[in-house]
Design a protein around this motif. Structure first.
Motif, PDB file in Angstrom:
ATOM      1  N   ALA A 164     -24.043 -29.629 -27.586  1.00 35.90           N
ATOM      2  CA  ALA A 164     -24.236 -28.727 -28.722  1.00 35.90           C
ATOM      3  C   ALA A 164     -23.580 -27.375 -28.460  1.00 35.90           C
ATOM      4  O   ALA A 164     -22.884 -26.825 -29.330  1.00 35.90           O
ATOM      5  CB  ALA A 164     -25.722 -28.540 -29.002  1.00 35.90           C
ATOM      6  N   ALA A 165     -23.783 -26.841 -27.255  1.00 41.51           N
ATOM      7  CA  ALA A 165     -23.184 -25.545 -26.926  1.00 41.51           C
ATOM      8  C   ALA A 165     -21.666 -25.614 -26.989  1.00 41.51           C
ATOM      9  O   ALA A 165     -21.006 -24.688 -27.480  1.00 41.51           O
ATOM     10  CB  ALA A 165     -23.643 -25.100 -25.537  1.00 41.51           C
ATOM     11  N   GLY A 166     -21.097 -26.717 -26.520  1.00 42.18           N
ATOM     12  CA  GLY A 166     -19.646 -26.880 -26.566  1.00 42.18           C
ATOM     13  C   GLY A 166     -19.116 -26.940 -27.984  1.00 42.18           C
ATOM     14  O   GLY A 166     -18.075 -26.346 -28.298  1.00 42.18           O
ATOM     15  N   ALA A 167     -19.840 -27.641 -28.854  1.00 40.61           N
ATOM     16  CA  ALA A 167     -19.402 -27.751 -30.249  1.00 40.61           C
ATOM     17  C   ALA A 167     -19.522 -26.419 -30.970  1.00 40.61           C
ATOM     18  O   ALA A 167     -18.635 -26.030 -31.743  1.00 40.61           O
ATOM     19  CB  ALA A 167     -20.220 -28.821 -30.971  1.00 40.61           C
ATOM     20  N   PHE A 168     -20.612 -25.690 -30.725  1.00 44.11           N
ATOM     21  CA  PHE A 168     -20.743 -24.353 -31.326  1.00 44.11           C
ATOM     22  C   PHE A 168     -19.621 -23.435 -30.834  1.00 44.11           C
ATOM     23  O   PHE A 168     -19.034 -22.682 -31.619  1.00 44.11           O
ATOM     24  CB  PHE A 168     -22.100 -23.737 -30.971  1.00 44.11           C
ATOM     25  CG  PHE A 168     -23.214 -24.109 -31.896  1.00 44.11           C
ATOM     26  CD1 PHE A 168     -23.107 -23.906 -33.266  1.00 44.11           C
ATOM     27  CD2 PHE A 168     -24.401 -24.646 -31.403  1.00 44.11           C
ATOM     28  CE1 PHE A 168     -24.142 -24.240 -34.128  1.00 44.11           C
ATOM     29  CE2 PHE A 168     -25.440 -24.983 -32.256  1.00 44.11           C
ATOM     30  CZ  PHE A 168     -25.307 -24.781 -33.620  1.00 44.11           C
ATOM     31  N   SER A 169     -19.320 -23.478 -29.540  1.00 44.01           N
ATOM     32  CA  SER A 169     -18.275 -22.634 -28.985  1.00 44.01           C
ATOM     33  C   SER A 169     -16.922 -22.948 -29.620  1.00 44.01           C
ATOM     34  O   SER A 169     -16.150 -22.036 -29.972  1.00 44.01           O
ATOM     35  CB  SER A 169     -18.197 -22.839 -27.468  1.00 44.01           C
ATOM     36  OG  SER A 169     -17.179 -22.047 -26.904  1.00 44.01           O
ATOM     37  N   GLU A 170     -16.641 -24.223 -29.791  1.00 42.26           N
ATOM     38  CA  GLU A 170     -15.382 -24.624 -30.414  1.00 42.26           C
ATOM     39  C   GLU A 170     -15.329 -24.168 -31.865  1.00 42.26           C
ATOM     40  O   GLU A 170     -14.291 -23.705 -32.357  1.00 42.26           O
ATOM     41  CB  GLU A 170     -15.212 -26.140 -30.326  1.00 42.26           C
ATOM     42  CG  GLU A 170     -13.855 -26.636 -30.782  1.00 42.26           C
ATOM     43  CD  GLU A 170     -13.691 -28.138 -30.622  1.00 42.26           C
ATOM     44  OE1 GLU A 170     -12.673 -28.672 -31.118  1.00 42.26           O
ATOM     45  OE2 GLU A 170     -14.572 -28.788 -30.016  1.00 42.26           O
ATOM     46  N   ALA A 171     -16.453 -24.273 -32.563  1.00 43.62           N
ATOM     47  CA  ALA A 171     -16.510 -23.836 -33.964  1.00 43.62           C
ATOM     48  C   ALA A 171     -16.252 -22.339 -34.079  1.00 43.62           C
ATOM     49  O   ALA A 171     -15.492 -21.881 -34.943  1.00 43.62           O
ATOM     50  CB  ALA A 171     -17.869 -24.184 -34.565  1.00 43.62           C
ATOM     51  N   LEU A 172     -16.871 -21.565 -33.199  1.00 40.95           N
ATOM     52  CA  LEU A 172     -16.721 -20.113 -33.253  1.00 40.95           C
ATOM     53  C   LEU A 172     -15.319 -19.666 -32.861  1.00 40.95           C
ATOM     54  O   LEU A 172     -14.841 -18.618 -33.312  1.00 40.95           O
ATOM     55  CB  LEU A 172     -17.758 -19.460 -32.345  1.00 40.95           C
ATOM     56  CG  LEU A 172     -19.207 -19.598 -32.834  1.00 40.95           C
ATOM     57  CD1 LEU A 172     -20.186 -19.268 -31.722  1.00 40.95           C
ATOM     58  CD2 LEU A 172     -19.458 -18.716 -34.051  1.00 40.95           C
ATOM     59  N   SER A 173     -14.635 -20.465 -32.055  1.00 39.32           N
ATOM     60  CA  SER A 173     -13.279 -20.107 -31.636  1.00 39.32           C
ATOM     61  C   SER A 173     -12.286 -20.191 -32.787  1.00 39.32           C
ATOM     62  O   SER A 173     -11.158 -19.682 -32.675  1.00 39.32           O
ATOM     63  CB  SER A 173     -12.826 -21.020 -30.491  1.00 39.32           C
ATOM     64  OG  SER A 173     -12.548 -22.338 -30.959  1.00 39.32           O
ATOM     65  N   LEU A 174     -12.661 -20.821 -33.888  1.00 37.81           N
ATOM     66  CA  LEU A 174     -11.769 -20.927 -35.040  1.00 37.81           C
ATOM     67  C   LEU A 174     -11.657 -19.615 -35.805  1.00 37.81           C
ATOM     68  O   LEU A 174     -10.764 -19.459 -36.640  1.00 37.81           O
ATOM     69  CB  LEU A 174     -12.266 -22.028 -35.990  1.00 37.81           C
ATOM     70  CG  LEU A 174     -12.285 -23.455 -35.432  1.00 37.81           C
ATOM     71  CD1 LEU A 174     -12.897 -24.408 -36.462  1.00 37.81           C
ATOM     72  CD2 LEU A 174     -10.889 -23.905 -35.049  1.00 37.81           C
ATOM     73  N   TRP A 175     -12.565 -18.689 -35.540  1.00 37.31           N
ATOM     74  CA  TRP A 175     -12.574 -17.418 -36.272  1.00 37.31           C
ATOM     75  C   TRP A 175     -11.655 -16.406 -35.609  1.00 37.31           C
ATOM     76  O   TRP A 175     -11.616 -16.294 -34.385  1.00 37.31           O
ATOM     77  CB  TRP A 175     -13.989 -16.851 -36.323  1.00 37.31           C
ATOM     78  CG  TRP A 175     -14.927 -17.630 -37.202  1.00 37.31           C
ATOM     79  CD1 TRP A 175     -15.452 -18.858 -36.950  1.00 37.31           C
ATOM     80  CD2 TRP A 175     -15.444 -17.235 -38.465  1.00 37.31           C
ATOM     81  NE1 TRP A 175     -16.271 -19.249 -37.972  1.00 37.31           N
ATOM     82  CE2 TRP A 175     -16.284 -18.266 -38.924  1.00 37.31           C
ATOM     83  CE3 TRP A 175     -15.289 -16.085 -39.249  1.00 37.31           C
ATOM     84  CZ2 TRP A 175     -16.964 -18.206 -40.124  1.00 37.31           C
ATOM     85  CZ3 TRP A 175     -15.967 -16.005 -40.451  1.00 37.31           C
ATOM     86  CH2 TRP A 175     -16.789 -17.063 -40.890  1.00 37.31           C
ATOM     87  N   SER A 176     -10.945 -15.631 -36.445  1.00 36.49           N
ATOM     88  CA  SER A 176     -10.088 -14.554 -35.939  1.00 36.49           C
ATOM     89  C   SER A 176     -10.480 -13.209 -36.532  1.00 36.49           C
ATOM     90  O   SER A 176      -9.714 -12.246 -36.452  1.00 36.49           O
ATOM     91  CB  SER A 176      -8.617 -14.849 -36.263  1.00 36.49           C
ATOM     92  OG  SER A 176      -8.415 -14.955 -37.664  1.00 36.49           O
ATOM     93  N   GLY A 177     -11.671 -13.151 -37.122  1.00 37.35           N
ATOM     94  CA  GLY A 177     -12.152 -11.922 -37.748  1.00 37.35           C
ATOM     95  C   GLY A 177     -13.082 -12.276 -38.886  1.00 37.35           C
ATOM     96  O   GLY A 177     -13.405 -13.450 -39.101  1.00 37.35           O
ATOM     97  N   PRO A 178     -13.550 -11.283 -39.652  1.00 32.06           N
ATOM     98  CA  PRO A 178     -14.399 -11.583 -40.811  1.00 32.06           C
ATOM     99  C   PRO A 178     -13.677 -12.502 -41.793  1.00 32.06           C
ATOM    100  O   PRO A 178     -12.449 -12.421 -41.954  1.00 32.06           O
ATOM    101  CB  PRO A 178     -14.654 -10.201 -41.432  1.00 32.06           C
ATOM    102  CG  PRO A 178     -14.418  -9.231 -40.319  1.00 32.06           C
ATOM    103  CD  PRO A 178     -13.342  -9.835 -39.472  1.00 32.06           C
TER     104      PRO A 178
END
Length: 262
Positions: A124-138
């Motif tokens: 779960a932590a890995g999937a959340f981390s990967e999801a959050l890495s898709l963001w480059s700002g608001p």
């Protein structure tokens, strides 16, 4: 075609070259079409996006012109312009004609939450981390001045915040508190009155043996809240502060259910 909305709007062709339209009206039109998940968007809604509450008398014709310009932009970038279709219900991006980072984010968050539900914290932590890495700002950072897009952008920001909190709790539960402090300080610099970030930072610092810093974090957020909002920290933060002062045993255990602290 790849469309990114988790940050400034960005379009890339299949070869990876950026082909984002520059005119504000075209970017606003593109954003309004791509955030609807493949559903048709009515002409009246697109007119509202482009001109808010003050559309010109020729708005319907002007909208058709902008749609035509967007198709020509796609064609000049080597993208099939038929990806933007006209239907009786309105305008729509054809399903399968593009890939959007938001859909990847949603899929990874769903995967993470499913893993949480069956006790697979590491996954779960890995999937959340990967999801959050898709963001480059608001979300839609360059289109926040378009009223009809601002609310959607803020909704996406809230979904990001929720994913951050779940990821942070998982990481602390996995005993990775020492690795989180720099990320938490960075997030707090961006959002200085987000109380839950201070909660997680206090836990991470305490478990890293940095108790005086942990108390400094509490004193700082308390001062900010009182000076800017005229209010004390939440009961959750106050209870954590008391637990730190008392050196309560649960603070040492990564197995402690942080969500239960209230």
């Amino acid at each position: 075609m790849k469309i990114q909305i988790l940050g400034p709007l960005e379009v890339k062709c299949d070869k990876g070259e950026e082909v984002t339209p520059r005119p504000l009206k075209l970017r606003s039109l593109l954003a309004a079409l791509c955030v609807t998940s493949g559903r048709p968007v009515t002409a009246s809604h697109l007119i509202h996006v482009l001109w808010s509450d003050e559309p010109p008398r020729t708005a319907s014709t002007a909208l058709q012109v902008y749609v035509s310009k967007l198709r020509k932009h796609f064609h000049s970038a080597g993208i099939d312009p038929s990806v933007l279709a006209t239907t009786p219900a309105g305008y729509v991006f054809r399903s399968g004609g593009y890939v959007m980072d938001r859909d990847g984010f949603d899929s990874l968050v769903a995967k993470a939450r499913s893993a949480v539900g069956v006790g697979r914290a590491e996954e779960a932590a890995g999937a959340f981390s990967e999801a959050l890495s898709l963001w480059s700002g608001p979300a839609l950072a360059d289109l926040r001045d378009v009223p009809a897009l601002r609310d959607y952008a803020l909704q996406m920001d809230e979904r990001r915040n929720s994913a951050y909190e779940q990821w942070l709790e998982l990481e602390i539960g996995l005993g990775r508190h020492s690795m989180l402090t720099s990320e938490l300080y960075r997030l707090i610099a961006e959002k200085p009155i987000w109380e839950n970030l201070h909660f997680f930072l206090m836990i991470a610092l305490y478990r890293s043996g940095r108790i005086s810093e942990c108390l400094d974090v509490y004193n700082r957020i308390r001062r900010i809240l009182i000076e800017e909002l005229g209010m004390e920290p939440s009961a959750r933060l106050q209870n954590l502060h008391h637990a730190v002062l008392s050196r309560e045993p649960w603070l040492e255990s990564s197995a402690a259910p942080l969500a239960a602290v209230s």
